[in-house]
Design a protein around this motif. Structure first.
Motif, PDB file in Angstrom:
ATOM      1  N   MET A 126       0.852  -1.198   0.000  1.00 50.42           N
ATOM      2  CA  MET A 126       0.000   0.000   0.000  1.00 50.42           C
ATOM      3  C   MET A 126       0.882   1.241   0.000  1.00 50.42           C
ATOM      4  O   MET A 126       1.843   1.323   0.746  1.00 50.42           O
ATOM      5  CB  MET A 126      -0.924   0.001   1.215  1.00 50.42           C
ATOM      6  N   ALA A 127       0.559   2.196  -0.857  1.00 55.47           N
ATOM      7  CA  ALA A 127       1.375   3.404  -0.991  1.00 55.47           C
ATOM      8  C   ALA A 127       0.486   4.637  -0.938  1.00 55.47           C
ATOM      9  O   ALA A 127      -0.733   4.566  -1.110  1.00 55.47           O
ATOM     10  CB  ALA A 127       2.133   3.365  -2.314  1.00 55.47           C
ATOM     11  N   ASN A 128       1.130   5.776  -0.711  1.00 53.10           N
ATOM     12  CA  ASN A 128       0.436   7.064  -0.739  1.00 53.10           C
ATOM     13  C   ASN A 128       0.637   7.676  -2.126  1.00 53.10           C
ATOM     14  O   ASN A 128       1.770   7.957  -2.526  1.00 53.10           O
ATOM     15  CB  ASN A 128       0.997   8.000   0.329  1.00 53.10           C
ATOM     16  N   ILE A 129      -0.448   7.857  -2.850  1.00 55.12           N
ATOM     17  CA  ILE A 129      -0.378   8.343  -4.228  1.00 55.12           C
ATOM     18  C   ILE A 129      -1.160   9.648  -4.361  1.00 55.12           C
ATOM     19  O   ILE A 129      -2.300   9.749  -3.903  1.00 55.12           O
ATOM     20  CB  ILE A 129      -0.942   7.299  -5.207  1.00 55.12           C
ATOM     21  N   LEU A 130      -0.526  10.627  -4.981  1.00 53.95           N
ATOM     22  CA  LEU A 130      -1.159  11.923  -5.235  1.00 53.95           C
ATOM     23  C   LEU A 130      -1.562  11.995  -6.702  1.00 53.95           C
ATOM     24  O   LEU A 130      -0.730  11.799  -7.589  1.00 53.95           O
ATOM     25  CB  LEU A 130      -0.192  13.061  -4.907  1.00 53.95           C
ATOM     26  N   VAL A 131      -2.831  12.270  -6.955  1.00 53.75           N
ATOM     27  CA  VAL A 131      -3.356  12.425  -8.316  1.00 53.75           C
ATOM     28  C   VAL A 131      -3.656  13.903  -8.554  1.00 53.75           C
ATOM     29  O   VAL A 131      -4.448  14.506  -7.822  1.00 53.75           O
ATOM     30  CB  VAL A 131      -4.632  11.591  -8.524  1.00 53.75           C
ATOM     31  N   VAL A 132      -3.024  14.475  -9.574  1.00 52.89           N
ATOM     32  CA  VAL A 132      -3.198  15.895  -9.879  1.00 52.89           C
ATOM     33  C   VAL A 132      -3.791  16.023 -11.277  1.00 52.89           C
ATOM     34  O   VAL A 132      -3.143  15.722 -12.277  1.00 52.89           O
ATOM     35  CB  VAL A 132      -1.854  16.650  -9.809  1.00 52.89           C
ATOM     36  N   ASP A 133      -5.044  16.470 -11.342  1.00 56.88           N
ATOM     37  CA  ASP A 133      -5.724  16.619 -12.637  1.00 56.88           C
ATOM     38  C   ASP A 133      -6.879  17.588 -12.457  1.00 56.88           C
ATOM     39  O   ASP A 133      -7.613  17.514 -11.468  1.00 56.88           O
ATOM     40  CB  ASP A 133      -6.240  15.261 -13.136  1.00 56.88           C
ATOM     41  N   ASP A 134      -7.058  18.495 -13.406  1.00 58.10           N
ATOM     42  CA  ASP A 134      -8.124  19.486 -13.277  1.00 58.10           C
ATOM     43  C   ASP A 134      -9.489  18.937 -13.675  1.00 58.10           C
ATOM     44  O   ASP A 134     -10.513  19.592 -13.453  1.00 58.10           O
ATOM     45  CB  ASP A 134      -7.804  20.735 -14.113  1.00 58.10           C
ATOM     46  N   GLU A 135      -9.532  17.736 -14.251  1.00 61.56           N
ATOM     47  CA  GLU A 135     -10.808  17.132 -14.646  1.00 61.56           C
ATOM     48  C   GLU A 135     -11.346  16.247 -13.531  1.00 61.56           C
ATOM     49  O   GLU A 135     -10.710  15.277 -13.130  1.00 61.56           O
ATOM     50  CB  GLU A 135     -10.639  16.308 -15.921  1.00 61.56           C
ATOM     51  N   LEU A 136     -12.526  16.584 -13.033  1.00 61.52           N
ATOM     52  CA  LEU A 136     -13.128  15.850 -11.928  1.00 61.52           C
ATOM     53  C   LEU A 136     -13.322  14.372 -12.269  1.00 61.52           C
ATOM     54  O   LEU A 136     -13.061  13.493 -11.445  1.00 61.52           O
ATOM     55  CB  LEU A 136     -14.475  16.476 -11.548  1.00 61.52           C
ATOM     56  N   GLY A 137     -13.772  14.102 -13.495  1.00 64.19           N
ATOM     57  CA  GLY A 137     -14.015  12.720 -13.895  1.00 64.19           C
ATOM     58  C   GLY A 137     -12.750  11.876 -13.855  1.00 64.19           C
ATOM     59  O   GLY A 137     -12.784  10.712 -13.436  1.00 64.19           O
ATOM     60  N   ILE A 138     -11.636  12.451 -14.303  1.00 64.95           N
ATOM     61  CA  ILE A 138     -10.359  11.732 -14.291  1.00 64.95           C
ATOM     62  C   ILE A 138      -9.923  11.472 -12.855  1.00 64.95           C
ATOM     63  O   ILE A 138      -9.479  10.370 -12.511  1.00 64.95           O
ATOM     64  CB  ILE A 138      -9.271  12.525 -15.033  1.00 64.95           C
ATOM     65  N   ARG A 139     -10.036  12.505 -12.015  1.00 60.94           N
ATOM     66  CA  ARG A 139      -9.641  12.334 -10.610  1.00 60.94           C
ATOM     67  C   ARG A 139     -10.449  11.226  -9.944  1.00 60.94           C
ATOM     68  O   ARG A 139      -9.903  10.367  -9.236  1.00 60.94           O
ATOM     69  CB  ARG A 139      -9.814  13.645  -9.833  1.00 60.94           C
ATOM     70  N   ASP A 140     -11.761  11.247 -10.140  1.00 61.98           N
ATOM     71  CA  ASP A 140     -12.622  10.239  -9.517  1.00 61.98           C
ATOM     72  C   ASP A 140     -12.302   8.842 -10.023  1.00 61.98           C
ATOM     73  O   ASP A 140     -12.266   7.873  -9.243  1.00 61.98           O
ATOM     74  CB  ASP A 140     -14.098  10.567  -9.788  1.00 61.98           C
TER      75      ASP A 140
END
Length: 231
Positions: free
Chosen positions: A1-15
């Motif tokens: 298990m890791a800590n992952i940061l997702v950076v994207d301005d599109e809500l659908g992609i983030r979700d």
């Protein structure tokens, strides 16, 4: 298990990325712009970052360069974009990006890139934990088991990292020879990670295929070793 940061301005992609990575057992934090990404990186110290290139305030390549210049690129960063050119992808790799994913991102490519990025981060952290012996800098670091750190009675740094195990660096050699040894292990590692694909290794290392072939031949790299299913 890791800590992952997702950076994207599109809500659908983030979700979507949150659901996929969360199902894989990872802790996922989301950011919709560079400002939130900066704060999240400082607060959470992620093990890996998925970073979109095109964002409204500061684009991903600029943020990547900012982290690299400030010495904050201590984690693998996987760039994402549906509109980036090959030049943009190469530039990001040269700055320090671990990989580049083209949108729409397939599940298989996403999980493979994340797995490889986390494996590299695990190897880096293990190597950073190596301590010198009384007279020589020597240790064995493994990322494939629970063996931990094992002191060696020789003046060599042996890193068992990823699919290319037992990469040995003799520190009692002249600088040029030691550098050649490191470069050979570096290219063998990427060849193994990319299943022997010269195209992907060339993209990952930022070298042209012709230059890469010459370099591998010069270093005496065996292109048949560790080759499973070259693409």
């Amino acid at each position: 298990m890791a800590n992952i940061l997702v950076v994207d301005d599109e809500l659908g992609i983030r979700d979507l990325l949150f659901e996929i990575l969360n199902d894989e057992g990872h802790n996922v934090e989301l950011a919709e712009n560079a400002a939130e990404a900066r704060a999240a990186r400082q607060r959470a110290r992620p093990d890996l970052v998925l970073l979109d290139i095109w964002m409204p305030d500061t684009d991903g390549v600029t943020l990547l360069k900012e982290w690299s210049t400030a010495g904050l690129l201590s984690m693998p960063v996987i760039m994402m974009s549906g509109h980036a050119t090959i030049d943009t992808a190469v530039d990001a790799t040269r700055i320090g990006a671990f990989a580049f994913l083209e949108k729409p991102i397939t599940l298989q490519k996403l999980l493979k890139a994340v797995e490889q990025g986390l494996a590299r981060e695990s190897a880096r952290r293990a190597a950073a934990s190596v301590v010198p012996t009384t007279s020589h800098f020597a240790a064995t670091v493994t990322t494939t088991g629970d063996h931990g750190l094992l002191p060696l009675p020789t003046a060599a740094l042996v890193v068992e990292a990823g699919p290319r195990a037992n990469q040995t660096f003799d520190l009692d050699r002249p600088l040029r020879d030691a550098r050649d040894g490191f470069e050979k292990a570096y290219f063998e590692f990427h060849l193994a990670m990319e299943n022997g694909s010269m195209t992907r290794v060339a993209e990952k290392t930022g070298l042209e295929r012709t230059h890469l072939y010459r370099k591998l031949k010069q270093l005496g790299v065996d292109l048949s070793r560790g080759r499973r299913s070259a693409v």
